[in-house]
Design an enzyme around this catalytic site. Structure first.
Site, PDB file in Angstrom:
ATOM      1  CG  ASP A 144      -2.099  -0.922   1.106  1.00 48.23           C
ATOM      2  OD1 ASP A 144      -2.372  -1.407  -0.013  1.00 48.23           O
ATOM      3  OD2 ASP A 144      -2.739  -1.202   2.139  1.00 48.23           O
ATOM      4  NE  ARG A 180      -0.886   2.515  12.816  1.00 47.79           N
ATOM      5  CZ  ARG A 180      -0.145   1.409  12.843  1.00 47.79           C
ATOM      6  NH1 ARG A 180       0.989   1.392  13.523  1.00 47.79           N
ATOM      7  NH2 ARG A 180      -0.499   0.321  12.197  1.00 47.79           N
ATOM      8  CG  ASP A 234      -4.129   1.872  12.576  1.00 48.69           C
ATOM      9  OD1 ASP A 234      -4.119   2.041  13.812  1.00 48.69           O
ATOM     10  OD2 ASP A 234      -3.851   0.795  12.033  1.00 48.69           O
ATOM     11  CB  SER A 270      -3.995  -7.340   7.486  1.00 45.81           C
ATOM     12  OG  SER A 270      -3.585  -6.098   8.006  1.00 45.81           O
TER      13      SER A 270
HETATM   14  N1  ARG Z   1      -7.722  -3.344  15.933  1.00 44.75           N
HETATM   15  C1  ARG Z   1      -6.478  -2.837  16.401  1.00 44.75           C
HETATM   16  C2  ARG Z   1      -6.548  -1.350  16.570  1.00 44.75           C
HETATM   17  O1  ARG Z   1      -7.397  -0.728  16.032  1.00 44.75           O
HETATM   18  C3  ARG Z   1      -5.303  -3.269  15.529  1.00 44.75           C
HETATM   19  C4  ARG Z   1      -5.199  -2.543  14.241  1.00 44.75           C
HETATM   20  C5  ARG Z   1      -4.040  -3.041  13.431  1.00 44.75           C
HETATM   21  N2  ARG Z   1      -3.722  -2.105  12.383  1.00 44.75           N
HETATM   22  C6  ARG Z   1      -3.329  -2.455  11.190  1.00 44.75           C
HETATM   23  N3  ARG Z   1      -3.107  -1.503  10.327  1.00 44.75           N
HETATM   24  N4  ARG Z   1      -3.162  -3.694  10.833  1.00 44.75           N
HETATM   25  O2  ARG Z   1      -5.771  -0.775  17.266  1.00 44.75           O
END
Ligand code: ARG
Length: 401
Positions: A13, A93, A122, A173
């Site tokens: 991506d 993040r 995110d 993922s």
């Molecule tokens: N569900 C979790 C969160 O929102 C993990 C997210 C993982 N992010 C990713 N881009 N794979 O914090």
């Protein structure tokens, strides 16, 4: 031509985004990768960005800062979103975004970009941080904007000479940092099924873990873990060691239904051995060092704190204010806790502290008892008074107390 600072992971991506931003917005792209403990080939990632066409690419090692500024506070607050998720992605993040903003400002970029989709948390965490730290900058979210399917994206990559992983792609993922590993997509999206065994990487299946338990003693200073079995070490090393040890004993697997900030319920799988062990030990040490009222009140704020971190509101007054409360409570949280790890189970079995509020002479039923039992009589008379009056009035009206 303007410059756009892209949070670059090295995946498909954000690799496609390098070209796409140039084509659609005309910006030169500066790729920024931040190491928060994923143990990847960061020089390889940097080279890949340059090869695809980034005008420059930088890698920032932020492991220590991640521990000092984020994980330490998460530990103080026993941070678990919805009681199960140690929120490692949520914690990382804002730091990624902050590092990105720092470089962007230094280099005079006018735009910030990230590779998040429009369905997750995110994007909110990145952009809330941008809004707080660099509100004047333009924000581009290519993956949210381009509307390509996976196949179209691969075709775009091939047409633009962007390397597409040739090996059989994992159906999952994955997101990884010091504090945990998340596994999403594939069969995990069916909550009626157990998480497939091949989703797990850090943890041994509990039923295949060693038949002998492991014991580890964690030393804390003001709520922060500083040693393992008496050996002092820096935070990132301590966390990495516990991930290894806990993982070998099958500790730290999480499978849950999670409420995303964007309104979706999702099925999530996480591996977080160190977080599980450290929080188990930390809560236990609090149980012996905090007075009853603080110990009972603190979880209310912990709940709110978890929510706020999950929602990406790191750079906010409330987060700082709750941290100040947590920091005050942690002044007494000093000592050692021994945790037993056995086939996926993790339990604090012994604790020791110079700040202990446990008094043997008050607790014991043996000789040496210093508790004045006769004082309890008057205490109970007054303590029970409201219940006594309310029950009497109820009875007068024919109601059960
Ligand atoms: N569900 C979790 C969160 O929102 C993990 C997210 C993982 N992010 C990713 N881009 N794979 O914090």
């Amino acid at each position: 031509m303007g410059l756009c600072a892209l949070a670059y992971s090295g995946g498909l991506d954000t690799s496609v985004a390098i070209k796409w931003i140039k084509e659609n917005y005309g910006y030169d792209v500066l790729a920024i990768s931040v190491d928060v403990g994923e143990e990847r080939d960061y020089e390889g990632i940097r080279q890949k960005a340059l090869q695809i066409g980034a005008v420059d690419a930088v890698v920032i090692d932020a492991k220590q800062e991640f521990f000092d500024e984020h994980l330490r506070r998460a530990i103080w607050a026993n941070l678990m979103y919805e009681h199960k998720y140690p929120a490692f992605t949520s914690l990382a993040r804002p730091l990624l975004a902050k590092k990105q903003v720092e470089v962007a400002l230094e280099r005079g970029a006018e735009c910030l970009a990230h590779g998040c989709t429009g369905k997750g948390n995110d994007q909110v965490r990145f952009e809330t941080t941008y809004a707080a730290l660099a509100p004047h900058m333009k924000v581009v979210a290519p993956v949210r904007e381009w509307g390509m399917t996976r196949d179209q994206e691969i075709e775009y990559a091939q047409q633009h000479g962007i390397p597409v992983p040739v090996d059989k792609k994992s159906p999952y993922s994955i997101d990884v940092n010091l504090w945990g590993r998340s596994i999403e997509c594939g069969l995990i999206e069916d909550p009626s099924q157990e998480v497939p065994e091949d989703a797990w990487l850090w943890t041994t299946a509990p039923e295949k873990a060693p038949d002998e338990p492991a014991y580890v003693t964690i030393g804390f200073e003001e709520g922060t873990p500083v040693s393992l079995n008496g050996e002092r070490m820096d935070g990132p090393t301590l966390v990495a060691r516990l991930n290894q040890l806990g993982g070998a004993h099958g500790v730290g697997r999480v499978n849950m239904m999670e409420n995303r900030l964007v309104g979706i319920k999702s099925r999530e799988a996480y591996e977080a051995p160190a977080a599980t062990i450290i929080l188990t030990a930390h809560r236990d040490l609090e149980s012996i060092t905090l007075d009853r009222e603080t110990y009972h009140f603190k979880p209310y704020l912990e709940l709110r704190y978890a929510e706020l971190v999950y929602y990406g509101q790191w750079f906010t007054p409330l987060r700082k204010a709750i941290d100040a409360f947590m920091a005050e409570t942690q002044k007494r949280v000093n000592g050692e806790v021994t945790v037993k790890l056995y086939k996926g189970h993790c339990e604090a079995v012994a604790r020791k502290s110079d700040w202990s509020l446990y008094e043997y002479s008050l607790a014991t039923y043996d000789t040496g008892d210093k508790f004045d039992q006769s004082a309890s009589k008057g205490f109970i008379d007054i303590f029970a008074l409201p219940a006594k009056v309310a029950a009497r009035v109820a009875r007068e009206h024919g109601m059960e107390p």
